[in-house]
Design an enzyme around this catalytic site. Structure first.
Site, PDB file in Angstrom:
ATOM      1  N   HIS A 130       0.872  -1.118   0.120  1.00  0.00           N
ATOM      2  CA  HIS A 130       0.082  -0.068  -0.072  1.00  0.00           C
ATOM      3  C   HIS A 130       0.960   1.278   0.046  1.00  0.00           C
ATOM      4  CE1 HIS A 130      -3.260  -2.701   1.261  1.00  0.00           C
ATOM      5  NE2 HIS A 130      -4.160  -1.783   1.229  1.00  0.00           N
ATOM      6  N   GLY A 179      -0.855  -2.518  -5.536  1.00  0.00           N
ATOM      7  CA  GLY A 179      -2.117  -3.455  -5.264  1.00  0.00           C
ATOM      8  C   GLY A 179      -3.453  -2.705  -4.896  1.00  0.00           C
ATOM      9  N   HIS A 180      -3.379  -1.434  -4.452  1.00  0.00           N
ATOM     10  CA  HIS A 180      -4.941  -0.904  -4.096  1.00  0.00           C
ATOM     11  C   HIS A 180      -4.697   0.505  -4.879  1.00  0.00           C
ATOM     12  CE1 HIS A 180      -8.027   0.897  -2.221  1.00  0.00           C
ATOM     13  NE2 HIS A 180      -8.254  -0.276  -1.205  1.00  0.00           N
ATOM     14  N   HIS A 240     -12.094  -6.594  -5.016  1.00  0.00           N
ATOM     15  CA  HIS A 240     -12.087  -5.803  -4.206  1.00  0.00           C
ATOM     16  C   HIS A 240     -12.990  -4.588  -4.629  1.00  0.00           C
ATOM     17  CE1 HIS A 240     -10.897  -3.051  -1.033  1.00  0.00           C
ATOM     18  NE2 HIS A 240     -10.915  -4.137  -0.277  1.00  0.00           N
ATOM     19  N   GLU A 292     -13.518  -8.735   0.237  1.00  0.00           N
ATOM     20  CA  GLU A 292     -14.272  -7.579   0.416  1.00  0.00           C
ATOM     21  C   GLU A 292     -14.748  -7.103  -1.168  1.00  0.00           C
ATOM     22  OE1 GLU A 292     -12.237  -5.470   3.971  1.00  0.00           O
ATOM     23  OE2 GLU A 292     -10.817  -5.416   2.412  1.00  0.00           O
ATOM     24  N   GLU A 308     -19.054  -2.047   2.343  1.00  0.00           N
ATOM     25  CA  GLU A 308     -18.126  -1.320   2.985  1.00  0.00           C
ATOM     26  C   GLU A 308     -18.553   0.046   2.726  1.00  0.00           C
ATOM     27  OE1 GLU A 308     -13.991  -2.381   2.585  1.00  0.00           O
ATOM     28  OE2 GLU A 308     -13.310  -0.395   3.627  1.00  0.00           O
ATOM     29  N   CYS A 310     -16.425   2.505   2.729  1.00  0.00           N
ATOM     30  CA  CYS A 310     -15.478   3.005   1.647  1.00  0.00           C
ATOM     31  C   CYS A 310     -15.915   2.770   0.397  1.00  0.00           C
ATOM     32  CB  CYS A 310     -13.960   2.428   2.139  1.00  0.00           C
ATOM     33  SG  CYS A 310     -13.141   2.884   3.467  1.00  0.00           S
ATOM     34  N   CYS A 387     -10.071   2.205   8.073  1.00  0.00           N
ATOM     35  CA  CYS A 387     -10.294   3.085   6.673  1.00  0.00           C
ATOM     36  C   CYS A 387     -11.688   3.879   6.672  1.00  0.00           C
ATOM     37  CB  CYS A 387     -10.147   2.348   5.305  1.00  0.00           C
ATOM     38  SG  CYS A 387     -11.165   0.693   5.490  1.00  0.00           S
TER      39      CYS A 387
HETATM   40  O1  FUB Z   1      -6.710  -1.793   1.972  1.00  0.00           O
HETATM   41  C1  FUB Z   1      -6.934  -0.665   2.360  1.00  0.00           C
HETATM   42  C2  FUB Z   1      -8.527  -0.630   2.956  1.00  0.00           C
HETATM   43  O2  FUB Z   1      -8.622  -1.472   3.948  1.00  0.00           O
HETATM   44  C3  FUB Z   1      -9.453  -0.904   1.869  1.00  0.00           C
HETATM   45  O3  FUB Z   1      -9.935  -0.051   0.987  1.00  0.00           O
HETATM   46  C4  FUB Z   1     -10.647  -1.524   2.697  1.00  0.00           C
HETATM   47  O4  FUB Z   1     -11.555  -2.393   1.944  1.00  0.00           O
HETATM   48  C5  FUB Z   1      -9.903  -2.133   3.774  1.00  0.00           C
HETATM   49  O5  FUB Z   1      -9.510  -3.451   3.451  1.00  0.00           O
HETATM   50 ZN    ZN Z   2     -13.381   1.149   4.797  1.00  0.00          ZN
END
Ligand code: FUB
Ligand code: ZN
Length: 611
Positions: A130, A179-180, A240, A292, A308, A310, A387
């Site tokens: 991340h 990865g995100h 995700h 997720e 979620e 987020c 988050c």
């Molecule tokens: O990985 C960062 C955050 O934590 C994600 O956006 C959420 O889904 C949680 O996994």
């Molecule tokens: Zn979140």
């Protein structure tokens, strides 16, 4: 940079006043933001920074991306400052920004887990570390602060990190993606604010690299982080949910600012995939707990909804960008989707005190449901993976940004909120005042005052569910047009009234949503309703209710009264197939989904079976 059709208004130009959204912003300022500030201290996030520079002996706490809790909190403060003009956290900002500056390495790198726990992994395992996700939140906070108050100390830090990323991974250099997703939308915003095209080029490169095997696939496969096919070929939302939706926000940001062939069609297809086959009625996303993730098309279970918080935040970001980019679904659908999300899933994520939060937002809670880490039975004050709470704070602080936009010669009102809107320069220097208690009340009064450019018009969204659909004025009625907006002259002194039809209505799901077959939900205006055990006698269980075919009746207090029978079934789990047998008749109270869980924790459901 390419011109966009709809132009956003500056955050201070839209002042939400007394209505539902304005009151929520004040709660956010008084309770949620101070709560986030306290939590980034008590959860160890700030100590994670201090320990890097020898100012704390504590071990690193939290996930690899915990730094982002701090950056989201700073972003929330920034938008709150822009909104209110009040700088009430300036001393705290001085301290934490100076701390981040001390932690930043000479080359611009800052990520406390890598620096303090595993320096050997620096940019070495980006499928999970991340690093660029955290950088993205740093950049977003920094630009927000600079836009809000002209403060640039965090921006200096963020730019140094962005410059490092560009030096290492920019065009012609090493290939890397995170990865995100998150860095993409942040880099476009940094390019917008600074005018530096290289940040745009870096975002474009990262978007082009997705789906080309740059990341090693982890336990959930490459689709988990949308690395299974190139973005231009990825027409189905998968993996995700937050990652997919932040990625889409970044991709749409890019096509707003640059020539990006092929991306528009992909985003239109993605938007249809997400909103026509994978969205919960409440404006939530992600059916699966395990990763997720989005489920298959029409896989939308109520009690096992991950949904979620987020993901709703991410979709608000993306859908607003689709509106600005003139996406194929049209502005009314984008605006109505944002309205659904804000008034339902996002509003339910935080309690009436502004200090307790849901991470998962299921549409049903069974009486015997056990709490799970990220899906507790009751809202909780923070999470080990935190988050969501600061994401709520930063989104609520900037709700005004989604209310209106401008095109050549027109001010568009997308969200019917009690607000004062300053016209952007080409449309004049006057103000549009919207007075309403919507969505509790259907009356919306709009007044125009001050100087207005000759020939300018006002376009007001009239929600699709309302049968009453005209804007009334002294010169007559101005009906909703095919695109979902009514058009009236933006004339000084003009007064318009919209009387929306808030008759409660039943909603059913597409026949392929097996989890909802034979069930109805109740909506009133943009609000989704639910039935909670707290409103029923102890002898009547929420899960035994059967909806009778009688129109719901509106109560005085924003609640509804439903006619229900009680299932009278044998205890056999399975038996020969007949409709549900039911007995008796009860008047049952339904409350807005956004307000559930504010009393004793118990059963709740949005979808009610019919006989
Ligand atoms: O990985 C960062 C955050 O934590 C994600 O956006 C959420 O889904 C949680 O996994
Ligand atoms: Zn979140």
């Amino acid at each position: 940079m390419a011109a966009t059709r709809h132009r956003p208004l500056a955050v201070p130009a839209v002042r939400l006043r007394g209505g539902a959204l304005g009151r929520w912003q004040r709660l956010n300022a008084e309770a949620t933001i101070p709560h986030c500030i306290a939590q980034v201290e008590s959860s160890g996030v700030l100590d994670n920074f201090r320990r890097i520079v020898g100012e704390s002996d504590a071990a690193h706490r939290g996930f690899v991306f915990a730094d982002s809790d701090l950056y989201k909190t700073i972003e929330a403060i920034a938008w709150e400052t822009a909104r209110s003009g009040e700088r009430r956290h300036e001393a705290w900002l001085d301290d934490v920004i100076a701390l981040v500056a001390r932690v930043q390495e000479p080359d611009g790198y800052v990520h406390t887990w890598i620096q303090g726990v595993h320096p050997d992994k620096r940019f070495a395992e980006q499928e999970w570390t991340h690093e660029m996700y955290v950088a993205g939140h740093l950049i977003q906070a920094a630009v927000a602060l600079a836009r809000a108050s002209g403060r640039t100390d965090l921006l200096d830090i963020a730019r140094r990190f962005a410059d490092l990323l560009d030096d290492l991974f920019g065009p012609g250099r090493q290939d890397a993606i995170c990865g995100h997703p998150e860095i993409e939308t942040a880099l476009v915003e940094l390019a917008r604010f600074t005018g530096e095209e290289r940040y745009l080029a870096l975002a474009a490169k990262m978007i082009d690299l997705r789906g080309r095997g740059v990341l090693p696939a982890g336990a959930f496969g490459p689709q988990y982080f949308q690395d299974h096919v190139p973005v231009r070929e990825a027409t189905t939302a998968i993996g995700h949910a937050v990652r997919q939706l932040y990625l889409n926000a970044g991709v749409t940001d890019l096509l707003l600012e640059a020539d990006a062939p092929g991306l528009r069609a992909a985003m239109d297809a993605q938007w249809a995939s997400v909103h026509e086959r994978k969205m919960y009625l409440t404006g939530a996303f992600g059916a699966r707990h395990r990763d997720e993730a989005f489920g298959d098309d029409y896989e939308l279970p109520s009690e096992r909804a991950y949904a979620e918080t987020c993901a709703t935040v991410a979709d608000i970001h993306w859908t607003w960008r689709m509106l600005l980019a003139d996406g194929a679904a049209g502005p009314a659908r984008y605006a109505e989707t944002i309205e659904r999300e804000v008034h339902n899933a996002l509003a339910a994520a935080v309690d009436a005190s502004g200090t307790r939060f849901f991470y998962a937002n299921p549409l049903q809670q069974r009486p015997d449901r056990h709490s799970e880490e990220n899906a507790p039975r009751q809202r909780t004050s923070w999470y080990s993976c935190a988050c969501c709470p600061p994401n709520v704070a930063r989104t609520v602080a900037q709700l005004g940004a989604y209310v209106a936009s401008a095109t050549d010669g027109a001010l568009w009102i997308h969200q019917l909120a009690d607000a004062e809107i300053d016209l952007p320069a080409p449309l004049g220097s006057g103000t549009v005042r919207v007075c309403t208690e919507y969505p509790v009340d259907g009356r919306v009064d709009i007044e125009v005052a001050g100087d207005v450019a000759a020939g300018a018009v006002l376009r007001v969204r009239v929600p699709s569910w309302s049968s009453a659909s005209s804007l009334e004025a002294a010169d007559g009625a101005h009906p909703r047009e095919a695109d979902g907006y009514a058009t009236v002259p933006l004339a000084p002194g003009a007064h318009y009234r919209l009387e929306l039809d808030l008759t409660p209505r039943f909603t059913r799901a597409h026949h392929r949503v097996d989890a909802l077959r034979g069930a109805l939900a109740v909506e009133r205006g943009p609000l989704v309703y639910c039935v909670e055990q707290a409103d029923l006698p102890s002898t009547l269980a929420v899960d035994d209710l059967v909806l009778l075919p009688a129109d719901p009746v509106s109560g005085e207090d924003g609640t509804l009264r439903l006619r229900c029978a009680e299932a009278a079934e044998p205890d056999d789990l399975y038996r020969s197939g007949q409709p549900v047998a039911a007995r008796g008749e009860h008047e049952v109270t339904a409350i807005p989904f956004a307000t559930w869980g504010n009393r004793a924790p118990g059963a709740m459901r949005v979808w009610l079976p019919t006989p």
